[in-house]
Design an enzyme around this catalytic site. Structure first.
Site, PDB file in Angstrom:
ATOM      1  N   ASP A  93       0.863  -1.178   0.000  1.00  0.00           N
ATOM      2  CA  ASP A  93       0.000   0.000   0.000  1.00  0.00           C
ATOM      3  C   ASP A  93       0.901   1.230   0.000  1.00  0.00           C
ATOM      4  OD1 ASP A  93      -1.999  -1.851   0.430  1.00  0.00           O
ATOM      5  OD2 ASP A  93      -2.832  -0.864   2.193  1.00  0.00           O
ATOM      6  N   HIS A 112       5.027  -7.255  -0.116  1.00  0.00           N
ATOM      7  CA  HIS A 112       4.758  -8.540  -0.750  1.00  0.00           C
ATOM      8  C   HIS A 112       5.499  -8.661  -2.079  1.00  0.00           C
ATOM      9  CE1 HIS A 112       1.206  -9.478   1.936  1.00  0.00           C
ATOM     10  NE2 HIS A 112       1.440  -8.205   2.214  1.00  0.00           N
ATOM     11  N   SER A 126       8.128   4.575   5.651  1.00  0.00           N
ATOM     12  CA  SER A 126       9.289   4.106   4.909  1.00  0.00           C
ATOM     13  C   SER A 126       8.889   3.870   3.462  1.00  0.00           C
ATOM     14  CB  SER A 126       9.866   2.841   5.542  1.00  0.00           C
ATOM     15  OG  SER A 126      11.146   2.575   5.008  1.00  0.00           O
TER      16      SER A 126
END
Length: 300
Positions: free
Chosen positions: A116, A172, A259
């Site tokens: 995201d 991911h 981050s």
């Protein structure tokens, strides 16, 4: 007054203004000369982030969870646990999604977004002359910590995916394949907010990071870089060298802080999604969620 940070939201198809966690602190640190002095003396050093991470691991930090959820409108129906079940703020910060919360884009030729966040695309690393602001190039060798790897990815493309503190903080695999290399690259812990990167994009390769190289039959070699930042001294990899990974499978997570991750492709292997390319050309990030389309294989 500094200009607000805007991004294009892929879901709403509208330009939106970012609500920045700790904005006044970030602007003082990176835009004020006294703040920049403090930055170099303390903030960039691991000790500061280790201390803040320790605070977020303390039991009394759980009192911050519910106010944070309410202030930033986080939809807890997407997550496995309810807001009142976390024992510390850090447990909440790297919370896990339910299985159906992030559908992975379909198609064998598709690359999916690894996290995201707000995504910035560089379609051709050999001709880039601006990143976040005109006049800043991208030092691929320094970023990957290897001139040999930089040569392999020369002329390729990269998507930088910036995670804010309010985002889901697990990342991911963008492609399926075998992890053939994984190593930590030491460094400092500067912020990766546009407030900082618009002053110096080199913070991306000055910061501590973990490089993972995935060998994919369909997409060639793909370099995935998890980048630490201020208050993100801990990068937790949950998959390591030798592992077979499927697209959309978790690779790791960050402890507290904002981050980013970056996905680097070899030349002429991937065509990036049109909205990423068009908005990035206007120095505007695209907000989209993990599992959405990042690109696809180059048509033969």
């Amino acid at each position: 007054m500094s200009d607000p940070i805007q991004f294009f939201n892929r879901a709403t198809q509208e330009l939106e203004t970012e609500t920045i966690y700790g904005e006044s602190y970030l602007r003082w640190t990176y835009e004020n000369p006294f703040g920049r002095l403090a930055l170099n003396l303390l903030v960039k050093r691991s000790l500061f982030s280790a201390w803040y991470g320790w605070r977020m691991d303390r039991p009394n930090s759980r009192s911050k969870v519910e106010p944070f959820i309410e202030q930033y409108g986080i939809d807890m129906d997407e997550y496995r646990q309810s807001g009142d079940s976390f024992q510390t703020f850090n447990e909440f910060f790297y919370r896990e999604l339910t299985d159906r919360a992030r559908p992975i884009a379909e198609g064998d030729d598709v690359v999916s977004l690894p996290a995201d966040g707000r995504h910035l695309a560089i379609p051709d690393l050999s001709s880039v002359d601006q990143v976040y602001v005109k006049g800043q190039g991208f030092d691929l060798g320094a970023f990957l910590g290897s001139e040999q790897l930089a040569e392999q990815f020369s002329g390729g493309s990269v998507v930088i995916s910036r995670l804010c503190p309010v985002d889901y903080h697990r990342y991911h695999a963008p492609v399926s394949g075998t992890i053939v290399e994984q190593r930590e690259i030491g460094g400092s812990l500067f912020s990766v907010s546009p407030i900082a990167l618009c002053r110096k994009v080199g913070y991306l390769w000055a910061n501590k990071r973990v490089l993972t190289v995935i060998d994919s039959e369909r997409f060639g070699r793909v370099a995935f870089v998890a980048i630490g930042a201020t208050c993100v001294g801990r990068i937790h990899m949950t998959r390591s060298k030798g592992a077979q990974v499927e697209r959309g499978e978790e690779l790791g997570f960050f402890a507290f802080g904002g981050s980013c991750v970056a996905t680097v492709f070899e030349k002429a292997r991937v065509t990036l999604e049109r909205d990423l390319v068009e908005w990035s050309a206007q120095e505007t990030e695209v907000y989209a969620k993990m599992g959405g389309r990042l690109g696809q294989t180059v048509a033969s």
